[in-house]
Write an enzyme that holds these catalytic residues in place. Structure first.
Site, PDB file in Angstrom:
ATOM      1  N   TYR A  18      -2.669  -0.774  10.185  1.00 32.44           N
ATOM      2  CA  TYR A  18      -2.673  -1.088   8.748  1.00 32.44           C
ATOM      3  C   TYR A  18      -1.347  -0.656   8.114  1.00 32.44           C
ATOM      4  O   TYR A  18      -0.733  -1.386   7.344  1.00 32.44           O
ATOM      5  CB  TYR A  18      -3.853  -0.381   8.088  1.00 32.44           C
ATOM      6  CG  TYR A  18      -4.045  -0.674   6.611  1.00 32.44           C
ATOM      7  CD1 TYR A  18      -4.821  -1.754   6.186  1.00 32.44           C
ATOM      8  CD2 TYR A  18      -3.478   0.145   5.642  1.00 32.44           C
ATOM      9  CE1 TYR A  18      -5.011  -2.009   4.840  1.00 32.44           C
ATOM     10  CE2 TYR A  18      -3.659  -0.104   4.282  1.00 32.44           C
ATOM     11  CZ  TYR A  18      -4.438  -1.185   3.896  1.00 32.44           C
ATOM     12  OH  TYR A  18      -4.619  -1.443   2.546  1.00 32.44           O
TER      13      TYR A  18
ATOM     14  N   SER B 265       0.864  -1.186   0.000  1.00 35.25           N
ATOM     15  CA  SER B 265       0.000   0.000   0.000  1.00 35.25           C
ATOM     16  C   SER B 265       0.895   1.228   0.000  1.00 35.25           C
ATOM     17  O   SER B 265       2.030   1.181   0.499  1.00 35.25           O
ATOM     18  CB  SER B 265      -0.874   0.018   1.258  1.00 35.25           C
ATOM     19  OG  SER B 265      -1.517   1.273   1.386  1.00 35.25           O
TER      20      SER B 265
HETATM   21  N1  LIG Z   1      -8.558  -0.023  -2.152  1.00 31.80           N
HETATM   22  C1  LIG Z   1      -7.467   0.650  -1.879  1.00 31.80           C
HETATM   23  O1  LIG Z   1      -7.402   1.898  -1.985  1.00 31.80           O
HETATM   24  C2  LIG Z   1      -6.226  -0.104  -1.432  1.00 31.80           C
HETATM   25  C3  LIG Z   1      -5.062   0.670  -1.249  1.00 31.80           C
HETATM   26  C4  LIG Z   1      -3.901   0.023  -0.856  1.00 31.80           C
HETATM   27  C5  LIG Z   1      -3.908  -1.355  -0.653  1.00 31.80           C
HETATM   28  N2  LIG Z   1      -5.054  -2.074  -0.820  1.00 31.80           N
HETATM   29  C6  LIG Z   1      -4.986  -3.532  -0.584  1.00 31.80           C
HETATM   30  O2  LIG Z   1      -5.506  -4.212  -1.702  1.00 31.80           O
HETATM   31  C7  LIG Z   1      -6.009  -5.496  -1.290  1.00 31.80           C
HETATM   32  C8  LIG Z   1      -7.410  -5.685  -1.842  1.00 31.80           C
HETATM   33  O3  LIG Z   1      -8.286  -4.763  -1.197  1.00 31.80           O
HETATM   34  P1  LIG Z   1      -9.568  -4.129  -1.906  1.00 31.80           P
HETATM   35  O4  LIG Z   1      -9.432  -2.671  -1.808  1.00 31.80           O
HETATM   36  O5  LIG Z   1      -9.813  -4.776  -3.218  1.00 31.80           O
HETATM   37  O6  LIG Z   1     -10.692  -4.527  -0.833  1.00 31.80           O
HETATM   38  P2  LIG Z   1     -11.946  -5.519  -0.910  1.00 31.80           P
HETATM   39  O7  LIG Z   1     -12.793  -5.238  -2.088  1.00 31.80           O
HETATM   40  O8  LIG Z   1     -12.574  -5.457   0.436  1.00 31.80           O
HETATM   41  O9  LIG Z   1     -11.282  -6.924  -1.135  1.00 31.80           O
HETATM   42  C9  LIG Z   1     -10.655  -7.630  -0.102  1.00 31.80           C
HETATM   43  C10 LIG Z   1     -10.717  -9.100  -0.459  1.00 31.80           C
HETATM   44  O10 LIG Z   1     -10.006  -9.843   0.552  1.00 31.80           O
HETATM   45  C11 LIG Z   1     -10.791 -10.975   0.899  1.00 31.80           C
HETATM   46  N3  LIG Z   1     -10.476 -11.388   2.253  1.00 31.80           N
HETATM   47  C12 LIG Z   1     -10.607 -10.656   3.398  1.00 31.80           C
HETATM   48  N4  LIG Z   1     -10.208 -11.404   4.452  1.00 31.80           N
HETATM   49  C13 LIG Z   1      -9.833 -12.616   3.961  1.00 31.80           C
HETATM   50  C14 LIG Z   1      -9.337 -13.815   4.535  1.00 31.80           C
HETATM   51  N5  LIG Z   1      -9.148 -13.936   5.871  1.00 31.80           N
HETATM   52  N6  LIG Z   1      -9.050 -14.861   3.737  1.00 31.80           N
HETATM   53  C15 LIG Z   1      -9.241 -14.772   2.400  1.00 31.80           C
HETATM   54  N7  LIG Z   1      -9.708 -13.677   1.785  1.00 31.80           N
HETATM   55  C16 LIG Z   1      -9.997 -12.604   2.567  1.00 31.80           C
HETATM   56  C17 LIG Z   1     -12.239 -10.560   0.702  1.00 31.80           C
HETATM   57  O11 LIG Z   1     -13.050 -11.655   0.317  1.00 31.80           O
HETATM   58  P3  LIG Z   1     -13.943 -12.512   1.330  1.00 31.80           P
HETATM   59  O12 LIG Z   1     -14.682 -11.547   2.193  1.00 31.80           O
HETATM   60  O13 LIG Z   1     -14.802 -13.297   0.380  1.00 31.80           O
HETATM   61  O14 LIG Z   1     -12.985 -13.391   2.082  1.00 31.80           O
HETATM   62  C18 LIG Z   1     -12.130  -9.637  -0.523  1.00 31.80           C
HETATM   63  O15 LIG Z   1     -12.269 -10.369  -1.700  1.00 31.80           O
HETATM   64  C19 LIG Z   1      -5.913  -5.506   0.229  1.00 31.80           C
HETATM   65  O16 LIG Z   1      -4.751  -6.195   0.627  1.00 31.80           O
HETATM   66  C20 LIG Z   1      -5.809  -4.030   0.581  1.00 31.80           C
HETATM   67  O17 LIG Z   1      -5.191  -3.830   1.828  1.00 31.80           O
HETATM   68  C21 LIG Z   1      -6.205  -1.470  -1.212  1.00 31.80           C
END
Ligand SMILES: NC(=O)c1ccc[n+]([C@@H]2O[C@H](COP(=O)([O-])OP(=O)(O)OC[C@H]3O[C@@H](n4cnc5c(N)ncnc54)[C@H](OP(=O)(O)O)[C@@H]3O)[C@@H](O)[C@H]2O)c1
Length: 273
Positions: free
Chosen positions: A153, A140
């Site tokens: 985080y 991130s």
């Molecule tokens: N969006 C941003 O601005 C941003 C910025 C920097 C980094 N990130 C990183 O990008 C990644 C994806 O995030 P996103 O923004 O796409 O959020 P998101 O839409 O909430 O996706 C998160 C995914 O992780 C899965 N998940 C959560 N806990 C889990 C577990 N214990 N085991 C397996 N799967 C799990 C969820 O699926 P289930 O609920 O079906 O398990 C969901 O598919 C994360 O690592 C996040 O920290 C995002």
């Protein structure tokens, strides 16, 4: 010809947001993909939509038995494992340090850091046996710049970026590359979920996120999941065959400096005084 033709990949957290965009792009680029996450209905529906190229396995990445089964599923279904994307993640909160919650921190570490390390542990033997492979871990911008996210985080994401470099040095000698991708502000449900909303409620806030995220970086549009998926797919492909131990920031130029138009507005205001 696709960028990932013939490759077999595992994408954790593939049921929504960045992970879902990665699943779709990987299949479009010729890969066969295992979608690994906890929500069965969403995972099975996505796999059904993509046909023979995709398969869902219910996985909680914080549980070692699940991660072992996830890798075994990919090997039995597709006969190999070329790419692992450790993307699963849960939101942090912006709580002040005086309100640090040790239990919530342990849960966050479990999914992000433990999950990433377990994924690499169980994928590495198969990749080393092939003499080739690519692992991409989701970092991130919060790993690099202060004040963007909560303390817990920020800490786990910094750890993911650094441990990716360390494992890259070990596995690189066996032909396996490890890199991380650090997204800026991307429109997904993670922000709403961090505020206690369900996935559906979070999706209703996407227009608000889009409007806000248009203003936070030099590129004047919101960052979208596919923007991250493109970088992940490139790093997972042979096009990035000499890229190892890198963190690729995909953020529209957010850390490049203060927003230009705001600076100009401020200067213009000064001139009128
Ligand atoms: N969006 C941003 O601005 C941003 C910025 C920097 C980094 N990130 C990183 O990008 C990644 C994806 O995030 P996103 O923004 O796409 O959020 P998101 O839409 O909430 O996706 C998160 C995914 O992780 C899965 N998940 C959560 N806990 C889990 C577990 N214990 N085991 C397996 N799967 C799990 C969820 O699926 P289930 O609920 O079906 O398990 C969901 O598919 C994360 O690592 C996040 O920290 C995002």
């Amino acid at each position: 010809m696709g960028m990932l033709d013939g490759k077999a990949a595992i994408i954790t957290g593939g049921t929504s947001g960045i992970g879902e965009a990665c699943v779709e792009l990987f299949v479009q680029e010729g890969a066969r993909v295992v979608i690994a996450a906890r929500r069965e209905a969403e995972g099975e529906a996505l796999a059904a939509r993509l046909g023979q190229a995709a398969s869902f396995i219910r996985t909680d990445v914080a549980r070692e038995a699940d991660v072992r089964a996830m890798v075994a599923h990919c090997l039995s279904r597709f006969g190999r494992l070329d790419c692992l994307v450790n993307n699963a993640g849960t939101p942090g909160t912006m709580a002040p340090i005086a309100e640090f919650d040790a239990e919530k921190f342990d849960a966050l570490v479990g999914v992000h850091l433990r999950g990433t390390l377990l994924g690499m542990k169980h994928a590495a033997p198969a990749m080393l046996a092939q003499g080739a492979g690519s692992i991409v871990n989701l970092g991130s911008l919060a790993a690099h710049f202060a004040g963007l996210s909560g303390h817990a985080y920020t800490a786990v994401k910094a750890a993911i970026v650094q441990v990716s470099r360390n494992v890259a040095i070990e596995l690189g000698e066996g032909g396996v590359r490890v890199n991380s991708v650090s997204p800026g502000a991307i429109v997904t449900g993670i922000f709403g979920k961090g505020a206690g909303q369900t996935e559906a409620e979070a999706a209703k806030g996407f227009d608000t996120l889009k409007a806000h995220f248009t203003t936070v970086q030099a590129i004047r549009r919101p960052g979208m999941p596919v923007d991250i998926a493109c970088a992940v797919a490139w790093l997972s492909s042979d096009l990035a065959g000499f890229v190892n131990g890198e963190d690729v920031k995909v953020d529209g130029g957010m850390p490049g400096g203060f927003t230009w138009s705001r600076s100009r507005e401020f200067r213009a205001g000064m001139a009128k005084r």
